[in-house]
Structures are given as structure tokens and as C-alpha cells.
Design a protein around this motif. Structure first.
Motif, mmCIF file in Angstrom:
data_model
loop_
_atom_site.group_PDB
_atom_site.id
_atom_site.type_symbol
_atom_site.label_atom_id
_atom_site.label_comp_id
_atom_site.label_asym_id
_atom_site.label_seq_id
_atom_site.Cartn_x
_atom_site.Cartn_y
_atom_site.Cartn_z
ATOM 1 N N GLY A 13 0.842 -1.191 0.000
ATOM 2 C CA GLY A 13 0.000 0.000 0.000
ATOM 3 C C GLY A 13 0.875 1.238 0.000
ATOM 4 N N LEU A 14 0.626 2.093 -0.959
ATOM 5 C CA LEU A 14 1.336 3.364 -1.004
ATOM 6 C C LEU A 14 0.738 4.232 0.114
ATOM 7 N N VAL A 15 1.582 4.838 0.924
ATOM 8 C CA VAL A 15 1.081 5.640 2.044
ATOM 9 C C VAL A 15 0.425 6.918 1.501
ATOM 10 N N GLY A 16 -0.754 7.229 1.984
ATOM 11 C CA GLY A 16 -1.493 8.392 1.503
ATOM 12 C C GLY A 16 -1.020 9.698 2.131
ATOM 13 N N PRO A 17 -1.400 10.836 1.513
ATOM 14 C CA PRO A 17 -0.921 12.158 1.952
ATOM 15 C C PRO A 17 -1.440 12.604 3.324
ATOM 16 N N THR A 18 -2.426 11.903 3.895
ATOM 17 C CA THR A 18 -2.950 12.320 5.209
ATOM 18 C C THR A 18 -2.422 11.458 6.355
ATOM 19 N N GLU A 403 9.202 7.760 -10.759
ATOM 20 C CA GLU A 403 8.034 8.634 -10.947
ATOM 21 C C GLU A 403 7.254 8.797 -9.650
ATOM 22 N N LEU A 404 7.096 7.705 -8.929
ATOM 23 C CA LEU A 404 6.321 7.778 -7.688
ATOM 24 C C LEU A 404 7.061 8.593 -6.624
ATOM 25 N N LYS A 409 7.254 13.645 -3.567
ATOM 26 C CA LYS A 409 7.976 14.878 -3.210
ATOM 27 C C LYS A 409 7.230 16.125 -3.675
ATOM 28 N N ARG A 410 6.494 15.989 -4.767
ATOM 29 C CA ARG A 410 5.718 17.137 -5.263
ATOM 30 C C ARG A 410 4.504 17.438 -4.386
ATOM 31 N N HIS A 411 3.882 16.398 -3.860
ATOM 32 C CA HIS A 411 2.559 16.584 -3.254
ATOM 33 C C HIS A 411 2.482 16.432 -1.734
ATOM 34 N N LEU A 431 -6.498 15.426 -3.135
ATOM 35 C CA LEU A 431 -7.233 15.090 -4.365
ATOM 36 C C LEU A 431 -6.360 15.300 -5.602
ATOM 37 N N LYS A 432 -5.628 16.369 -5.587
ATOM 38 C CA LYS A 432 -4.762 16.661 -6.725
ATOM 39 C C LYS A 432 -3.727 15.536 -6.886
ATOM 40 N N ALA A 433 -3.161 15.133 -5.752
ATOM 41 C CA ALA A 433 -2.154 14.065 -5.792
ATOM 42 C C ALA A 433 -2.764 12.764 -6.316
#
Ligand code: SUG
Length: 452
Positions: A13-18, A403-404, A409-411, A431-433
Motif C-alpha cells: 500500500g502506497l502511504v497516503g498524503p494524510t 516517478e512515484l 515529493k511534489r505533493h 485530491l490533486k495528488a
């Protein structure tokens, strides 16, 4: 058939931004003790990607499952918070901060709880079977199954190879936490296996000795749930073993079996207090398996339950190598406890078993919420044809890793405190990410905001 035709693919699982520390999980000592800590979502995601990359470099096949849409504002609306998104978040933060924290959890990163999977060699129709876990024992995790179902259906889309079942009824009788309580034991991956399902309690009161249940912490998996999943997948009596987890282990913080045991191929690495009826279970496994079982038992005298929970020794990934040896991927915390590290050297590596290498990975951001290397991955045994039938760009390569990493790093923020969760900006960033992520992974519009 070539030896490498069947492979275990670990879908992390890719860790989410929150990603944050909200202390949401009763009985999960790390989650409970780290409540309120400032999290670093960027580092969490990069630690996960780092683990994945090192396994790709070592020759393993590595898959990726995307995070879920959080904050789950639709759920806040369902619970009566109204207004525009910013108002909904502000009202929840003011009136019910614990609800806000729950709808922001990045808990879908622990994909060992996403589903239970049966490889096609064991299923009567020759397809790979999936049942998303209902995760009904905690509110923040009950939010996951609908999205998990959509994501799994998008990736394992080819109906000639993949079969999807609905999550079990989300009620205490059928409390299901997925693959964290399921271990397939076999010879080579392409040979028929035996499925060890571990539960913490029997809801209808049979199958356990009366009064033998955890006293402090909830048992998250029921026998009835495990049996129902086995039935859905068409597994017969000769292919399954149902075992009760030791209640003392649950009370010591072992909220899933994968915190106290890990199996791979014919090897079952476990703590002496993992199961209630150790000998009966081993004998049943031996009777049903075609390959000889290789039990590797760690006694309490070497690693106490407390040390097992603190180090997550058993939440390691046990991986098969082409030469028949196995590699154990342990969290950094194992190195920090002297007796655990000594046991790894003297008992595991020097012992009479296929484990010949130990690799240490740092996943501390996840560990502080009770998620080690094994929590972060869903194991899916796939033939070559099944791997070719996957939809999307979900098998990690060096290019995709690059890429990931750049995407994270961008988001992603590098500081996130529970108080930040009401920030409407965070919701927009997320959402953007995610929108961009679905394009990178080419999995289509799996998120509610993309379908609205
Ligand atoms: O369900 N932690 C998760 C950890 C899951 C680990 N998975 C396995 N053992 N397979 C849980 O307890 C904590 C979230 C917080 O407190 O913010 C959390 O949900």
C-alpha cells in the motif's frame, strides 16, 4: 513449467498524503501510544517506496496498491455535517474531532488487511479469488472496503483469471481483517497449498473453550468470518485449518496473527504463545500439507510477547529465493532490541531452516501506527499468465519507482499534526495528488471524486 512461472507478488500500500497519528486503534499499542505525534507523510511514503525498491532490486516481484481518498468528506456529510467542504471539515473539527481524525486516516496503507486472496491453483474454478475485508472492528477502517473493492477490481479486472467476492456483512459476527489472519502454506508456490486461518474469537461460541477469549483488547477476526471467506473461495475441508489465536497474545497487543507469526512455502515462523492449541494446529497442518511442514518456533524465553510486539519481529516478510533459501525482511526496531537481534542471528539464521538472510528496512513512520513490513503488503501468488493479465501499471520498476518518488515529493507534506486535519488545503492537495496518481498507475477513475 518453469520454476519462476509462479511468483508471489507483494502488493504494498502506497502511504497516503494524510498519514497521521490519531490513536485510533484499540489494542494496537503503537497506535495508542503515539497518538498526537506529528507525522511526516512524505517520509512515510518514501520509506514504503524504499522498501519496495530494495525488494525489486533483489529480484522479487513488487506490486503497488494506491491509497484511498481522504479526508472522507462524504462520510462526514452522511454523519450530518453540512455546508461546503471547508465548513464540513470545520464543523467536524469543532464538534467531533475524533470523527474527523477517523475520516482522515491513511490506514489503507496496511494492505495485509485489504483482502484475503486464494491463488488459482487452490480454487476449484482455477481463478484467483479475492474478498475485501470488512474491517468492521474500527470505524476508521470500515471506510476502506468499498474503495478497496473498486481498486482490486480495476487491477485484477480480467474475469478469465480473477474472481471477486463481496466483503462479508460488516457486523461483529463476521468481523474480518483479511490476509493478516491468513497464511498459505505449500511446497512451491504453484503447488496446492493449505490455508491457515487464525481467529481471535468464535462469535457463536462454538469452536473455542468456554471463557477463553481476550480480556482487555478486542479479538478482531472471528472463526465465522474465516469460514465464510474459505467457503466463498471454494476451499474444502482438506485445504483449510482454523486456529484460535492465543488470547494472552491479543491482550499483549497482538491484534492480528501477522504480529506473532509469518509463513511462507512450507515454513511457519511463530511465537510459542501465538496459538491456543499449538500442537493440534501443527499436526493438522502436517496431515493436510503435501510438503513437509517446517515449523520455526520462537520461545517466550528468547523473545517475550512484549518484545515481539515492540520489535515486530514476526511482522516480517518471509520471501522465497530461486535457490530454495528464504530472506526475512525485518523492521529496524528488531535491531534495536538486543535479545531480538540475538535470536535472529542464533536461532533463525543459524538454525536448521531455509531462512538464510535477514534484511533490515526502516518503516518507522508506519511502525508508529502498528504497521510493519508485513502489514504493508498483500500477498498475491500469480502465474506468469496471471501477471500478464494485470491491468494498469502496478508492478514496480525502477522507472515507476522514480516517478512515484517524484510524485510524493511534489505533493506530500513533511509535517502533519492531528490539528492540521481540518485544513481544507490538505483535502485539496490530497485530491490533486490522487488524480495524478491514477494517471501514473493507469488504473482509471477509481476515486469517488473522479466519478462524481
Ligand atoms: O488496524 N493501525 C492499523 C495497523 C494495521 C496493521 N496491520 C497488520 N498487522 N496487518 C490497525 O490497527 C492506527 C491509525 C491511527 O491510530 O492513526 C491503525 O489504524
Amino acid at each position: 513449467m518453469s520454476e519462476m512461472a509462479w511468483r508471489e507478488v507483494n502488493f504494498d500500500g502506497l502511504v497516503g498524503p494524510t498519514h497521521n497519528y490519531s490513536g485510533l486503534a484499540l489494542g494496537n499499542l503503537a497506535s495508542m501510544s503515539h497518538q498526537g505525534l506529528v507525522a511526516n507523510p512524505r517520509q512515510a511514503a518514501l520509506q514504503g517506496l524504499g522498501k519496495m525498491k530494495s525488494l525489486v532490486e533483489a529480484g522479487y516481484v513488487q506490486g503497488i496498491l494506491p491509497p484511498q481518498q481522504r479526508p472522507d468528506i462524504a462520510t462526514l456529510r452522511l454523519l450530518g455535517f453540512s455546508g461546503n467542504d471547508g465548513e464540513v471539515l470545520a464543523r467536524a473539527a469543532g464538534e467531533a474531532p475524533q470523527i474527523l481524525r477517523a475520516v482522515c486516516s491513511a490506514s489503507s496503507m496496511w494492505t495485509a488487511n485489504a483482502a484475503t486472496v486464494t491463488p488459482s491453483v487452490d480454487a476449484p474454478d482455477g481463478r484467483v479469488h479475492f474478498t475485501p475485508a470488512n474491517l468492521q472492528s474500527s470505524f476508521h477502517r470500515t471506510l476502506e472496503p468499498p474503495a478497496t473493492e473498486r481498486i482490486l477490481a480495476a487491477i485484477f479486472r480480467d474475469q478469465a483469471h480473477f474472481a471477486h467476492h463481496p466483503a462479508l456483512p460488516a457486523t461483529p459476527v463476521f468481523s474480518d481483517e483479511g490476509a493478516a489472519n491468513h497464511t498459505r502454506l505449500c511446497g512451491d508456490y504453484g503447488e496446492p497449498g493449505v490455508h491457515l486461518f487464525v481467529h481471535g474469537r468464535a462469535a457463536f461460541g462454538w469452536g473455542t473453550e468456554e471463557g477463553v477469549a481476550p480480556r482487555h483488547y478486542p479479538a478482531r477476526q472471528t472463526l465465522e468470518a474465516s469460514q465464510a471467506v474459505a467457503r466463498q473461495h471454494g476451499l474444502t475441508e482438506s485445504q483449510v485449518v482454523f486456529a484460535q489465536q492465543h488470547p494472552d497474545a491479543i491482550d499483549a497487543g497482538v491484534f492480528h496473527n501477522d504480529v506473532i507469526a509469518v509463513g511462507n512455502g512450507p515454513v511457519l515462523l511463530y511465537h510459542e504463545i501465538a496459538f491456543l492449541d499449538e500442537q493440534i494446529i501443527l499436526n493438522e497442518l502436517r496431515d493436510k500439507m503435501r510438503a513437509p511442514l517446517i515449523p520455526v518456533r520462537i520461545p517466550e524465553a528468547a523473545v517475550s510477547l512484549e518484545d515481539a510486539v515492540a520489535s515486530y519481529l514476526f511482522n516480517s516478510q518471509l520471501l522465497s529465493n530461486p535457490d530454495g533459501t528464504m530472506t526475512l525482511v525485518v523492521p529496524g526496531e528488531c535491531q534495536e532490541r538486543e535479545n531480538v537481534w540475538r535470536t535472529i542471528q542464533n536461532h533463525l539464521l543459524a538454525g536448521h531452516n531455509p531462512i538464510s538472510e535477514v534484511v533490515v528496512r526502516d518503516v518507522k513512520q508506519s511502525m508508529r501506527n502498528g504497521g510493519g513490513p508485513a502489514c504493508l503488503r498483500l500477498r498475491v501468488v500469480l502465474s506468469e499468465a496471471e501477471r500478464a493479465a494485470l491491468s494498469g501499471r502496478v508492478l514496480l520498476t525502477e522507472a515507476l519507482h522514480g516517478e512515484l518518488t517524484a510524485w510524493v515529493k511534489r505533493h506530500y507534506r513533511d509535517l502533519l499534526a492531528p490539528e492540521d486535519l481540518a485544513d481544507p488545503q490538505l483535502a485539496e492537495e490530497a485530491l490533486k495528488a490522487l488524480d495524478e496518481l491514477t494517471r501514473i498507475l493507469a488504473i482509471g477513475a477509481v476515486y469517488p471524486f473522479q466519478r462524481a
